[in-house]
Design an enzyme around this catalytic site. Structure first.
Site, PDB file in Angstrom:
ATOM      1  N   CYS A 185      14.119  -6.905  -3.890  1.00  0.00           N
ATOM      2  CA  CYS A 185      15.153  -6.331  -4.736  1.00  0.00           C
ATOM      3  C   CYS A 185      14.508  -5.232  -5.576  1.00  0.00           C
ATOM      4  CB  CYS A 185      15.710  -7.449  -5.598  1.00  0.00           C
ATOM      5  SG  CYS A 185      17.307  -7.051  -6.230  1.00  0.00           S
ATOM      6  N   ARG A 225       0.802  -1.233   0.000  1.00  0.00           N
ATOM      7  CA  ARG A 225       0.000   0.000   0.000  1.00  0.00           C
ATOM      8  C   ARG A 225       0.830   1.276   0.000  1.00  0.00           C
ATOM      9  NH1 ARG A 225      -3.158   1.301   3.554  1.00  0.00           N
ATOM     10  NH2 ARG A 225      -4.787   2.162   2.226  1.00  0.00           N
TER      11      ARG A 225
END
Ligand code: LLP
Length: 431
Positions: free
Chosen positions: A361, A330
């Site tokens: 990553c 979110r």
């Protein structure tokens, strides 16, 4: 504390629903999602009682499944007497598997496929909330094939901008959802439906947006829907029995957000609707609402273990945790703000400002920036508050990270309601 189910124990640990979060993190590992089941049940009862009291008998809330969907939530909802809205065959399947009575389920979505429609009718779905003519034709023809008269509501766009985040505002005319009143297309669609023999039109639906703290957008939407209903009544003799105002009441995520009293807001909308029906000379319809966030958000919390704490000289400090955007996308999506604290140092002063980073990553894998927090060390437990809505339901396995378990707390007892994903689970579909 932000919500009443939070406190700090004598040991300086954060307590959630009267249970020590640090001991829960030890018991279940992290990342860990917690749910305060008593609070969810209480919030459901608040809606059920307030809607019946203020809108009248027959008016009721539907749990918006998209906010949090797993089998157990449907048992809770059914127990408390909530209906539910589902937006996909997967949500429908989960509700069914959770033992939810299908006659109390409403099927939403702007693009239900033929297969979805057949699955829902074969499952005995209570209502379709029809978005468009193409799906209506399929619902009608499949109902005829099955020899049933399918109940429906029709989703309309009232043309309202509720001043919320653009991505979670859905009631405007230029929207992929519903049929617009303003352009005349809604009237055309209703006239078309009223000629159909295989469906029973019960009324109209609208949804203005999410994370709304005021009653005005709901009152405005109700005005438009009821004027439309009165107009259709006069012209075609059909008066809607039901008006569904959608979801959307807000929840405080940080101290900056307003506090909200749901019963008071429901009472405000109800008195507005009563006046509007008097003015328009139509009966007060059955009112439905579809709360998601305001049922489950502040009943949730996520616990992580702090790993790297990196201060870049002349720049800022990053606190990295063992979860991130896969279990909570979110912030990456909407810049949503949260409240953070170190659960094992909950009494200590928040003496540091940090960026909270996930383990993916990806530089955008952050849960918050400029966050005041107790200076953490590797091994500390980071608590993120108010994560019950749209966290687990939007979670992914990006970077092949297993999704956390959900542990529910009821009467001070904790139990797993969704187990932690294993590495085997992650590879289970690969052939
Ligand atoms: N009904 C309809 C038709 C909806 O589209 C929604 C939410 C609801 C009910 C429930 O609204 P609530 O009471 O939860 O505000 N993923 C976003 C929220 C998207 C909301 C979409 N529709 C977030 O994480 O904030």
């Amino acid at each position: 504390m932000l919500h009443t189910n939070l406190s700090v124990g004598e040991n300086g640990h954060l307590y959630f629903a009267n249970v020590d979060t640090v001991s829960l993190a030890e018991k279940y590992g992290t990342p860990l999602m917690l749910l305060d089941e008593d609070r969810i049940r209480a919030r459901m009862r608040t809606y059920i009682t307030a809607m019946e009291k203020h809108f009248g008998e027959g008016s009721k809330p539907l749990l918006a499944s998209k906010a949090l969907c797993f089998k157990g939530i449907y048992k809770i909802a059914a127990d408390e007497g909530m209906c539910t809205d589902i937006v996909s065959p997967g949500e429908l399947y989960t509700a069914k598997a959770g033992g939810f009575p299908m006659e109390n389920a409403y099927f939403h979505g702007n693009n239900k496929t033929d297969v979805d429609i057949e699955f829902a009718i074969d499952s005995g779905i209570g209502y379709f909330i029809v978005d468009n003519r193409e799906e209506f034709d399929k619902i009608s023809s499949y109902s005829a094939e099955k020899g049933i008269k399918q109940k429906i509501l029709v989703r309309l766009s009232p043309g309202i901008d509720p001043h919320t985040h653009a991505k979670i505002s859905t009631g405007s005319v230029d929207s992929k959802f519903g049929t617009a009143i303003e352009t005349g297309q809604a009237e055309e669609f209703i006239a078309y439906i009223l000629n159909d023999k295989n469906t029973e039109l019960c009324g109209y639906h609208c949804h203005v947006g999410s994370q709304i703290f005021e009653s005005e957008p709901f009152c405005d939407a109700a005005d438009i829907m009821m004027e439309f209903s009165a107009m259709i009544g006069k012209k075609y003799g059909f008066y809607a029995k039901t008006i569904n105002l959608g979801g959307g009441f807000g929840v405080p995520y940080t101290e900056k957000d307003p506090k909200i009293d749901y019963e008071e807001k429901i009472a405000e909308v109800a008195s507005h609707i009563k006046n509007a029906s008097k003015k328009l000379g139509i009966d007060i319809p059955q009112i439905l609402m579809e709360p998601g966030r305001s049922i489950v958000a502040d009943s949730g919390m996520t616990l992580y273990t702090v790993g790297t704490v990196k201060s870049i000289t002349g720049y800022k400090s990053y606190v990295s945790i063992d979860g991130g955007m896969p279990d909570n996308p979110r912030y990456a999506l909407y810049n949503s703000e949260y409240t953070f604290l170190i659960a094992n140092k909950a009494n200590a002063e928040k003496d540091m400002t940090a960026t909270i980073a996930g383990r993916c990553c990806e530089s955008g894998d952050l849960l918050g920036e400029n966050i005041p927090i107790q200076t953490p060390e590797r091994g500390d437990i980071l608590a993120v508050l108010v994560t019950g809505a749209y966290n687990y339901s939007m979670a992914s396995n990006y970077n092949k990270l297993p999704r956390p378990p959900i542990v529910a707390i009821k009467g001070g007892e904790d139990r797993v309601v969704v187990r932690r994903e294993t590495y085997e689970d992650l590879a289970r579909l690969d052939v």
